[in-house]
Design an enzyme around this catalytic site. Structure first.
Site, short mmCIF file in Angstrom:
data_model
loop_
_atom_site.label_atom_id
_atom_site.label_comp_id
_atom_site.label_asym_id
_atom_site.label_seq_id
_atom_site.Cartn_x
_atom_site.Cartn_y
_atom_site.Cartn_z
N ASP A 85 -1.29 -7.06 -13.02
CA ASP A 85 -0.79 -6.10 -12.03
C ASP A 85 -0.56 -4.70 -12.60
O ASP A 85 0.34 -4.49 -13.44
CB ASP A 85 0.52 -6.60 -11.41
CG ASP A 85 0.40 -7.98 -10.77
OD1 ASP A 85 -0.30 -8.84 -11.33
OD2 ASP A 85 1.03 -8.20 -9.72
N HIS A 112 4.64 -10.42 -13.38
CA HIS A 112 4.63 -9.20 -14.19
C HIS A 112 5.07 -9.44 -15.63
O HIS A 112 5.38 -8.49 -16.35
CB HIS A 112 5.49 -8.09 -13.55
CG HIS A 112 4.97 -7.60 -12.22
ND1 HIS A 112 5.45 -6.48 -11.59
CD2 HIS A 112 4.00 -8.08 -11.40
CE1 HIS A 112 4.82 -6.30 -10.45
NE2 HIS A 112 3.93 -7.26 -10.30
N HIS A 166 1.79 -7.68 -2.08
CA HIS A 166 2.08 -6.26 -1.85
C HIS A 166 0.89 -5.48 -1.27
O HIS A 166 1.03 -4.31 -0.95
CB HIS A 166 2.56 -5.59 -3.14
CG HIS A 166 4.01 -5.84 -3.42
ND1 HIS A 166 5.00 -5.41 -2.59
CD2 HIS A 166 4.62 -6.51 -4.42
CE1 HIS A 166 6.18 -5.78 -3.07
NE2 HIS A 166 5.97 -6.46 -4.18
FE FE2 Z 1 2.65 -7.49 -8.62
FE FE2 Z 2 3.08 -9.82 -6.08
#
Ligand code: FE2
Ligand code: FE2
Ligand code: FE2
Ligand code: FE2
Ligand code: FE2
Ligand code: FE2
Ligand code: FE2
Ligand code: FE2
Lengths: 260, 260, 260, 260
Positions: free
Chosen positions: D8, D178, D68
């Site tokens: 990410d 993350h 997201h």
């Molecule tokens: Fe993310």
């Molecule tokens: Fe996510």
């Protein structure tokens, strides 16, 4: 024609409440079909073949269920055998049992019953909205009289499904929270709706279970062994009057009877 | 003495419903104190100082709230200034506002009001049960007449708190699900209880918001901009009669009025 | 001085992994104190007095735990008796056991150990951040060398606590996800941090449990009886070097040893 | 052949990290295809067409995403137009964009990429396991080289999908937490697996966002405006070597590069 739907039956307390009131209700309200949610009928957690048989003997025609139906492994075979017992249709394919059926009343009317489970704050299941689309299309080929038991937690998900199916089914009745709601009515396109029918079991309790352990669970956050409560039994149900020519609901009437 | 508690007021629809009915209700039921949950009064999300002022002008004495009270930052200062506005007491120490207060009726009676928020399926807050212990002990030093607004999702948590506080407060009323429940009553030790008072806003909606976006949210799982619904406004409330000598509830009566 | 922290020990597989490697590790790395998370040591679910005793015999000095510590009721008394066994400190007051302790190494150094549990996607507990404030203030009166086992799910909550405590404790080590993370390091004010130490048990598995049942759980959403996996055992740990004069971490080193 | 998968990318910090290191990585590791998760590339929340174009210009061949991706409405059209941008395949039918594609490397090799999202602690989506069955069957008709980005929270769901797909795809890489995990490897039937690749953005942060607001969120439980952190940028990725004749993974290598 009249359908009586009885909310989650909680253990022996709930079964005795059904026994004490069902015949009178069926006679006085001229009920054609009795459907009840049986997911908590076995000591609060799940259902057994013996208890299902007991409930059919008491006059229940069709049992629906919900997340707790899987609690007792011994019911899995029975789910495959007994066409009058439903579990939510939106579990993955290949599981025991079925999620809907068509049942014939004594007067020869065919009634479709569909059981669904919500996803908000619950299990990770297939979409109940799209599952409803598929199952209802199939049921409507057989009969316009269709009852949906939507076993769900969130009022938003329940109300959204009610409106989504408005005009396509006779009634959407909510179960699972074990508390009867006061929002019963017929939606604009002819579907009767209530967010939750409420429990059939002890009222002097926490959703049918003994207060002591329930309070203890919240105070301690520890695992707790819940017990079915006994005091102050009630039977919660809704009576749905349906125009049998088109499946539209004429009226939905809430029932909360003391069975003490 | 009589307390009227009005459930979550949803946007302008809810405010107009209050305007159209509150005076009549207060007069006809001889209400001594009007408490209302205002967490959704500003377009469905939160509250502003102007809208709070509008609600006080309409005849509401005390506003409670819940998780949505924090939606609009501009209310934070106002929470510190306005003692007639409560937010749940079990948020961490140091936040704006207060979780309880004592209010004096026209007849000179003192009424304690406590606002709490549930934790099941909600925010990670301090224990509402232990918070209630502390706040009620303090309130009872001033008055035996105490109303608790328990803003919570799960029926089990609400019922457990009701029984936990039974005999220590005059009433525990649930809010947050926006659907009125039919389980109102007085518990065995004198506390009036209802799982949810229901919303004051549009009934032809999904918990007060427009059906279209709400259904879309469930069908797509995408973020959606919810809009306050307008059709078919209702006012949901409970009227609690309290023995002012000891704070015990005498009766709880449900109200769901059409305001169309 | 050197502290070895071993991640969640999963059943017999994990205990045998400890047995096979701990003595060598302690000798080769000159370890002064061995702390291990034991919440899954009894067949994957909880802990018993016998198994705790076995783990102490293998050379573990202090056991921490987490949400699973409450799975077996028989441990509750033991939690009260055994000061070398911790459970998260932010459970409600009055529960069995303790959440922190100070332990003396063979060389006479005092080490504080604090066990906390996260709230995101977990139980409804007291705030771990504020609980940490209180407990650490108290521990620091005895010793600057402090290890925190933060048993939590969400990486955001873990990282936030790590930074929140940076400079106040020697190390914050995460447990619960059973997968070792690669973000070990010393934060800017001297606290060693890792999001998760990882499991001590079978690697050819789903977080230590047999793959078959775990996959089945996701495919069916039915309740499943999980079994501890046996193949491909590993020991996951971190070695933390601490400046004993001020409690600052000098270094954190990840360990993942094959024990096959 | 070699696939580089970048975790990410968090806002501008992440984009600059990609810019500073990607060319060197591609050259030194002889990378044939660069895939990156871009769900947080636009200020931490979602993606825009401009930012996607910027990332393609920096040398990324395919962008995957996750929950997201829906944050910014302006991307919806772009999702329909841009075949090099994926969103999880197990969202309901009818949404913008696609969940998988086949991409051709400079050397003429075809690589299938599939994006899925988990359900545990996340959105209510279609089953990622069954969705994977369908999509992989289709992709395998075109190429045996298949990369799956499983964007999910729970380590159990990630590991279960990895083992479930073992032998059917070249790699399953996790994203969303993350934080890079240290469990990379090749499973027994030839699928490379890692629970999470980790973020590309600021390391001195809480999952890429500024510490101050993140800590504040946990302390207050109030809504918070998160900001992308800037200090101490890193690039997290995995390099997967695949036998192009049969799609089996030969090796998976973790990368965490300082970009300061
Ligand atoms: Fe993310
Ligand atoms: Fe996510
Ligand atoms: Fe139930
Ligand atoms: Fe249920
Ligand atoms: Fe509300
Ligand atoms: Fe609320
Ligand atoms: Fe564990
Ligand atoms: Fe755990």
């Amino acid at each position: 024609m009249n359908i009586l739907f009885i909310g989650d039956i909680i253990g022996r307390t709930g079964r005795r409440a059904v026994e004490s009131r069902l015949h009178t209700l069926v006679d006085s309200r001229r009920v054609d079909l009795v459907v009840a949610n049986g997911e908590n009928a076995a000591a609060g957690f799940g259902l057994t073949a013996n208890i299902a048989a007991e409930l059919y003997d008491l006059g229940i025609d069709v049992l629906t269920s919900g997340n707790h139906i899987w609690d007792k492994r011994e019911i899995y075979d029975y789910l495959d055998r007994e066409s009058r017992l439903l579990r939510p249709a939106n579990y993955p394919p290949g599981l025991p049992g079925r999620g809907c059926g068509v049942y014939t009343t004594a007067a020869g009317l065919e009634v479709g019953v569909l059981n669904l489970e919500g996803r908000v704050f619950m299990n990770n299941l297939d979409c109940p909205f799209r599952c409803a689309d598929r199952e209802i299309e199939s049921l409507r080929r057989q009969t316009p009289i269709i009852l949906v038991d939507f076993h769900a937690e969130a009022t938003s998900e329940k109300a959204a499904l009610g409106h989504y199916l408005d005009g396509r089914v006779s009634a959407v009745v909510g179960t699972h929270t074990h508390v009867q709601t006061a929002d019963e009515g017929v939606l604009s396109k002819g579907t009767a709706y209530i967010s939750d029918v409420g429990l059939t079991g002890s009222r002097d309790a926490v959703i049918g279970m003994r207060k002591e352990e329930a309070i203890d669970r919240f105070l301690t956050q520890l695992p707790v062994r819940f017990e079915v409560a006994k005091k102050d039994p009630i039977l919660c149900a809704v009576l749905i009057s349906v125009d049998e020519t088109n499946g539209k609901a004429l009226e939905m009437h809430r029932i909360m009877e003391d069975c003490g």
